[in-house]
Design a protein around this motif. Structure first.
Motif, PDB file in Angstrom:
ATOM      1  N   ASP A 212       0.872  -1.229   0.066  1.00  0.00           N
ATOM      2  CA  ASP A 212       0.112   0.059   0.078  1.00  0.00           C
ATOM      3  C   ASP A 212       0.971   1.501   0.111  1.00  0.00           C
ATOM      4  O   ASP A 212       1.624   1.493   0.859  1.00  0.00           O
ATOM      5  N   GLY A 213       0.717   2.114  -0.777  1.00  0.00           N
ATOM      6  CA  GLY A 213       1.379   3.251  -1.087  1.00  0.00           C
ATOM      7  C   GLY A 213       1.041   4.407  -0.055  1.00  0.00           C
ATOM      8  O   GLY A 213       0.097   4.302   0.910  1.00  0.00           O
ATOM      9  N   ILE A 214       1.755   5.375   0.000  1.00  0.00           N
ATOM     10  CA  ILE A 214       1.660   6.319   1.219  1.00  0.00           C
ATOM     11  C   ILE A 214       0.372   7.052   0.881  1.00  0.00           C
ATOM     12  O   ILE A 214      -0.465   7.261   1.961  1.00  0.00           O
ATOM     13  N   GLU A 215      -0.411   7.150  -0.157  1.00  0.00           N
ATOM     14  CA  GLU A 215      -1.700   7.837  -0.303  1.00  0.00           C
ATOM     15  C   GLU A 215      -2.684   6.903  -0.128  1.00  0.00           C
ATOM     16  O   GLU A 215      -4.015   7.522  -0.122  1.00  0.00           O
ATOM     17  N   ASN A 216      -2.617   5.414   0.113  1.00  0.00           N
ATOM     18  CA  ASN A 216      -3.561   4.741  -0.048  1.00  0.00           C
ATOM     19  C   ASN A 216      -3.917   4.603   1.559  1.00  0.00           C
ATOM     20  O   ASN A 216      -3.377   4.642   2.486  1.00  0.00           O
ATOM     21  N   HIS A 217      -5.388   4.007   1.574  1.00  0.00           N
ATOM     22  CA  HIS A 217      -5.950   3.376   3.119  1.00  0.00           C
ATOM     23  C   HIS A 217      -5.976   4.269   4.011  1.00  0.00           C
ATOM     24  O   HIS A 217      -5.676   3.876   5.228  1.00  0.00           O
ATOM     25  N   ALA A 246       5.905   2.563   4.705  1.00  0.00           N
ATOM     26  CA  ALA A 246       6.778   2.576   5.672  1.00  0.00           C
ATOM     27  C   ALA A 246       7.661   1.344   5.962  1.00  0.00           C
ATOM     28  O   ALA A 246       8.817   0.985   6.181  1.00  0.00           O
ATOM     29  N   MET A 247       6.863   0.249   5.854  1.00  0.00           N
ATOM     30  CA  MET A 247       7.689  -1.052   6.239  1.00  0.00           C
ATOM     31  C   MET A 247       8.431  -1.545   4.818  1.00  0.00           C
ATOM     32  O   MET A 247       9.668  -2.008   5.228  1.00  0.00           O
ATOM     33  N   VAL A 248       7.931  -1.153   3.755  1.00  0.00           N
ATOM     34  CA  VAL A 248       8.957  -1.809   2.790  1.00  0.00           C
ATOM     35  C   VAL A 248      10.273  -1.154   2.548  1.00  0.00           C
ATOM     36  O   VAL A 248      11.332  -1.508   2.413  1.00  0.00           O
ATOM     37  N   ILE A 249      10.037   0.440   2.728  1.00  0.00           N
ATOM     38  CA  ILE A 249      11.152   1.185   2.578  1.00  0.00           C
ATOM     39  C   ILE A 249      12.059   1.284   3.854  1.00  0.00           C
ATOM     40  O   ILE A 249      13.319   1.268   3.655  1.00  0.00           O
ATOM     41  N   HIS A 250      11.407   1.293   5.082  1.00  0.00           N
ATOM     42  CA  HIS A 250      12.194   1.554   6.216  1.00  0.00           C
ATOM     43  C   HIS A 250      12.313   0.410   7.120  1.00  0.00           C
ATOM     44  O   HIS A 250      13.253   0.439   8.009  1.00  0.00           O
ATOM     45  N   ASP A 251      11.466  -0.667   6.911  1.00  0.00           N
ATOM     46  CA  ASP A 251      11.587  -1.827   7.665  1.00  0.00           C
ATOM     47  C   ASP A 251      11.541  -3.003   6.927  1.00  0.00           C
ATOM     48  O   ASP A 251      11.056  -4.087   7.108  1.00  0.00           O
ATOM     49  N   TRP A 252      12.437  -3.249   5.846  1.00  0.00           N
ATOM     50  CA  TRP A 252      12.399  -4.383   5.116  1.00  0.00           C
ATOM     51  C   TRP A 252      12.763  -5.649   5.923  1.00  0.00           C
ATOM     52  O   TRP A 252      12.209  -6.767   5.545  1.00  0.00           O
ATOM     53  N   THR A 254      11.607  -6.806   8.458  1.00  0.00           N
ATOM     54  CA  THR A 254      10.316  -7.340   9.026  1.00  0.00           C
ATOM     55  C   THR A 254       9.677  -7.998   8.010  1.00  0.00           C
ATOM     56  O   THR A 254       8.899  -9.014   8.289  1.00  0.00           O
ATOM     57  N   VAL A 255       9.474  -7.055   6.914  1.00  0.00           N
ATOM     58  CA  VAL A 255       8.843  -7.743   5.871  1.00  0.00           C
ATOM     59  C   VAL A 255       9.498  -9.080   5.194  1.00  0.00           C
ATOM     60  O   VAL A 255       8.786 -10.117   5.088  1.00  0.00           O
ATOM     61  N   GLU A 256      10.760  -9.072   5.245  1.00  0.00           N
ATOM     62  CA  GLU A 256      11.414 -10.469   4.818  1.00  0.00           C
ATOM     63  C   GLU A 256      11.236 -11.476   5.820  1.00  0.00           C
ATOM     64  O   GLU A 256      10.855 -12.470   5.394  1.00  0.00           O
ATOM     65  N   LEU A 257      11.192 -11.246   7.029  1.00  0.00           N
ATOM     66  CA  LEU A 257      10.873 -12.470   8.024  1.00  0.00           C
ATOM     67  C   LEU A 257       9.466 -12.778   7.901  1.00  0.00           C
ATOM     68  O   LEU A 257       9.278 -14.037   8.004  1.00  0.00           O
ATOM     69  N   ALA A 258       8.561 -12.070   7.715  1.00  0.00           N
ATOM     70  CA  ALA A 258       7.133 -12.271   7.426  1.00  0.00           C
ATOM     71  C   ALA A 258       7.092 -13.327   6.268  1.00  0.00           C
ATOM     72  O   ALA A 258       6.482 -14.481   6.207  1.00  0.00           O
TER      73      ALA A 258
END
Length: 272
Positions: A212-217, A246-252, A254-258
């Motif tokens: 989800d991009g910055i502008e969405n949701h 924020a997760m994709v750009i700043h907390d990859w 966590t994304v990778e672990l999930a």
């Protein structure tokens, strides 16, 4: 973006193009030309950021030029990027200067392919790929431009060019695909699922990834819509992971672990 045809020119360029001193002075008085500094003028409908680059001695470059052209750029706090001719004069202002305006007038907007090469050199391959896929998606570059880029870049850049596609729907989707390229799993984008609709990425046969991009949701209505989609996906045997910008750009990590947690358990496989 500036109004189509808006230009920044030196007085000498205008004189060589046939404009007289009287016409130039009249245009300045009536507001159709704005004097930026001594000998440099902008059409009245030239946007402020392009005028600022001219005040700093050149034209928009790199990610600043890409954003100005409407390409996807990984949003982050950054100074203005300005391209200046090697014989030009960089002025103060905190800008990042690119000294590569060899075959152009000082204030001529750069070609998209040149902007992409600047991004690769200055910001790295991920920023480059995001902007490249945006340019392809918008049909802003063609085969000749890709050939030029491949010939004027490094091996990492050529890998990204070979990886790039023209049907990417967002920069975040591009980034996730790139980071998963060596995981040994099948990654498909913009897949239509029964009772769900189109999803951003499908890993294997059953793992849905939405970014989800910055502008969405931002609204409760949008959040409810997403929850209904995820529930319908689950009813048809799909598992959904949803990540925001924020997760994709700043907390990859966590994304990778999930992702790895589900992939290691074989959740993406169709025979479970």
């Amino acid at each position: 973006m500036c109004t189509s045809g808006a230009r920044i020119r030196t007085r000498a360029e205008m004189f060589s193009g046939g404009m007289s001193r009287r016409r130039l002075d009249a245009a300045h008085r009536n507001g159709s030309l704005t004097r930026l500094r001594r000998g440099v003028y902008a059409d009245a409908d030239t946007c402020g950021i392009a005028q600022r680059a001219a005040l700093l001695g050149g034209t928009l470059a790199c990610v600043s030029a890409a954003r100005h052209e409407g390409l996807w750029v990984l949003a982050r706090a950054e100074p203005l990027h300005v391209a200046v001719r090697p014989d030009g004069h960089r002025r103060s202002g905190g800008a990042v200067t690119h000294w590569d305006r060899i075959d152009h007038d000082a204030f001529e907007p750069p070609h998209v392919r040149e902007v992409l090469r600047q991004i690769l050199r200055c910001c790295g391959v991920e920023d480059f790929l995001v902007a490249l896929e945006s340019a392809l998606h918008q049909r802003r570059i063609g085969g000749a431009d890709l050939t030029w880029l491949a010939a004027n870049t490094n091996e990492t850049g050529r890998e990204a060019i070979a990886f790039a596609r023209a049907d990417a729907e967002s920069g975040l989707e591009t980034l996730v695909r790139w980071r998963l390229r060596e995981w040994g799993i099948r990654v498909r984008t913009q897949q239509n699922l029964v009772s769900v609709g189109r999803v951003d990425l499908l890993l294997g046969e059953r793992l849905v990834v939405e970014v989800d991009g910055i502008e969405n949701h931002a609204s409760p209505e949008r959040r409810h819509h997403d929850l209904v989609r995820d529930a319908n996906a689950a009813a048809w045997g799909f598992v959904t992971l949803r990540f925001d910008y924020a997760m994709v750009i700043h907390d990859w990590p966590t994304v990778e672990l999930a992702l790895r947690g589900l992939l290691d358990r074989g959740i993406h496989l169709s025979d479970r």
